[in-house]
Each structure stands twice: as structure tokens, then as C-alpha cells.
Motif scaffolding. Structure first.
Motif, PDB file in Angstrom:
ATOM      1  N   SER A 111     -30.242  11.776 -35.619  1.00 20.56           N
ATOM      2  CA  SER A 111     -30.885  10.431 -36.004  1.00 20.56           C
ATOM      3  C   SER A 111     -30.460   9.558 -34.630  1.00 20.56           C
ATOM      4  N   ASN A 112     -31.402   8.552 -34.273  1.00 24.21           N
ATOM      5  CA  ASN A 112     -30.871   7.634 -33.576  1.00 24.21           C
ATOM      6  C   ASN A 112     -31.966   6.456 -33.662  1.00 24.21           C
ATOM      7  N   SER A 113     -31.572   5.198 -33.008  1.00 20.01           N
ATOM      8  CA  SER A 113     -32.290   3.984 -33.490  1.00 20.01           C
ATOM      9  C   SER A 113     -32.549   3.316 -32.063  1.00 20.01           C
ATOM     10  N   PRO A 152     -35.652   0.203 -35.548  1.00 20.42           N
ATOM     11  CA  PRO A 152     -36.585   1.500 -35.691  1.00 20.42           C
ATOM     12  C   PRO A 152     -35.594   2.480 -35.730  1.00 20.42           C
ATOM     13  N   GLN A 153     -35.964   3.761 -36.327  1.00 21.17           N
ATOM     14  CA  GLN A 153     -35.016   4.914 -36.547  1.00 21.17           C
ATOM     15  C   GLN A 153     -35.866   6.181 -36.546  1.00 21.17           C
ATOM     16  N   VAL A 154     -35.339   7.097 -35.810  1.00 20.83           N
ATOM     17  CA  VAL A 154     -36.016   8.510 -35.964  1.00 20.83           C
ATOM     18  C   VAL A 154     -34.809   9.663 -36.668  1.00 20.83           C
ATOM     19  N   ARG A 162     -42.459  -5.850 -38.428  1.00 20.43           N
ATOM     20  CA  ARG A 162     -42.209  -7.190 -37.965  1.00 20.43           C
ATOM     21  C   ARG A 162     -41.123  -7.412 -36.728  1.00 20.43           C
ATOM     22  N   CYS A 163     -40.867  -6.167 -36.126  1.00 21.32           N
ATOM     23  CA  CYS A 163     -39.781  -6.222 -34.959  1.00 21.32           C
ATOM     24  C   CYS A 163     -40.414  -5.551 -33.739  1.00 21.32           C
ATOM     25  N   SER A 164     -40.092  -6.528 -32.655  1.00 19.18           N
ATOM     26  CA  SER A 164     -40.707  -5.928 -31.279  1.00 19.18           C
ATOM     27  C   SER A 164     -40.063  -4.770 -30.830  1.00 19.18           C
ATOM     28  N   ILE A 165     -38.720  -4.685 -31.091  1.00 17.64           N
ATOM     29  CA  ILE A 165     -37.963  -3.382 -30.354  1.00 17.64           C
ATOM     30  C   ILE A 165     -38.584  -2.309 -31.257  1.00 17.64           C
ATOM     31  N   SER A 166     -38.622  -2.407 -32.499  1.00 18.42           N
ATOM     32  CA  SER A 166     -39.579  -1.338 -33.251  1.00 18.42           C
ATOM     33  C   SER A 166     -40.792  -0.991 -32.529  1.00 18.42           C
TER      34      SER A 166
END
Length: 111
Positions: free
Chosen positions: A96-98, A83-85, A32-36
Motif C-alpha cells: 500500500s502507498n498513499s 489517496p491510497q493504493v 475533494r482532494c487535489s492531491i488525490s
């Protein structure tokens, strides 16, 4: 890219075991997230087939599996973001980063 889908809590133990042989990447994605979506697209555009030799990728749809996403955050002691890795090695989160901090180059440096 062939993602392994993270859909069950039991897979967390599998990921820990796998990470002792080769790093594991978890990408937490909000549909649901455009940034993701943009972060995922940026990662996928740079991903190379040979990267699978370096890291095992998992994809977590956190809208469909929000409880599992929270469990991943708790298990690896990483605050939830989207989002997140998360990069797992030797059963621990080593990176980790987002959001727009998700960088293919930086991620591959950690591998």
C-alpha cells in the motif's frame, strides 16, 4: 482505463477470491482532494492496456462510500489514507502507498 467500481461491501469477498488468481488493485480516491486527483492522473498517464492482464483494478470513491473505505482498511489491515493504493494478492494486502508515494513503477514491480 476500465476501472471496476467498488460500491458494495460484498465486493470485498469477490476481490479476495479474484486475488487468488491475479493481483487486485484498489485505488481509494477523494473527489475533494487535489492531491488525490494528481495521484490518480499520474497513475492513469502511465497505465497501459496490457496491465489489465497483470492486475484487476478497482476504484473506490471514498467520499461517496466512506464506510466502505473504512471497511476495506479494516478488512485488509491497512490504515486508511487518501489517496491510497492497496494491492491485494491471495486475499491479503501485500502493498500500500498513499499521496505522492503512489508510483506506477513501484506498483508494477509488486505485481
Amino acid at each position: 482505463m476500465n476501472w471496476n467500481k467498488l460500491t458494495e461491501a460484498a465486493q470485498i469477498d469477490e476481490i479476495k477470491a479474484l486475488s487468488k488468481e491475479k493481483p487486485v488493485l484498489i485505488f481509494k480516491h477523494s473527489t475533494r482532494c487535489s492531491i488525490s486527483s494528481m495521484s490518480l492522473d499520474r497513475l492513469l498517464r502511465k497505465w497501459k492496456d496490457q496491465d489489465l492482464e497483470k492486475v484487476t483494478p478497482y476504484f473506490l470513491d471514498l467520499i461517496a462510500y466512506r464506510q466502505l473505505s473504512d471497511q476495506v482498511a479494516t478488512e485488509f489491515k491497512i490504515p486508511h489514507e487518501s489517496p491510497q493504493v492497496i494491492l491485494i494478492q491471495n486475499a491479503e494486502a501485500i502493498y500500500s502507498n498513499s499521496h505522492f508515494g503512489i508510483s506506477y513503477g513501484e506498483l508494477m514491480e509488486k505485481v
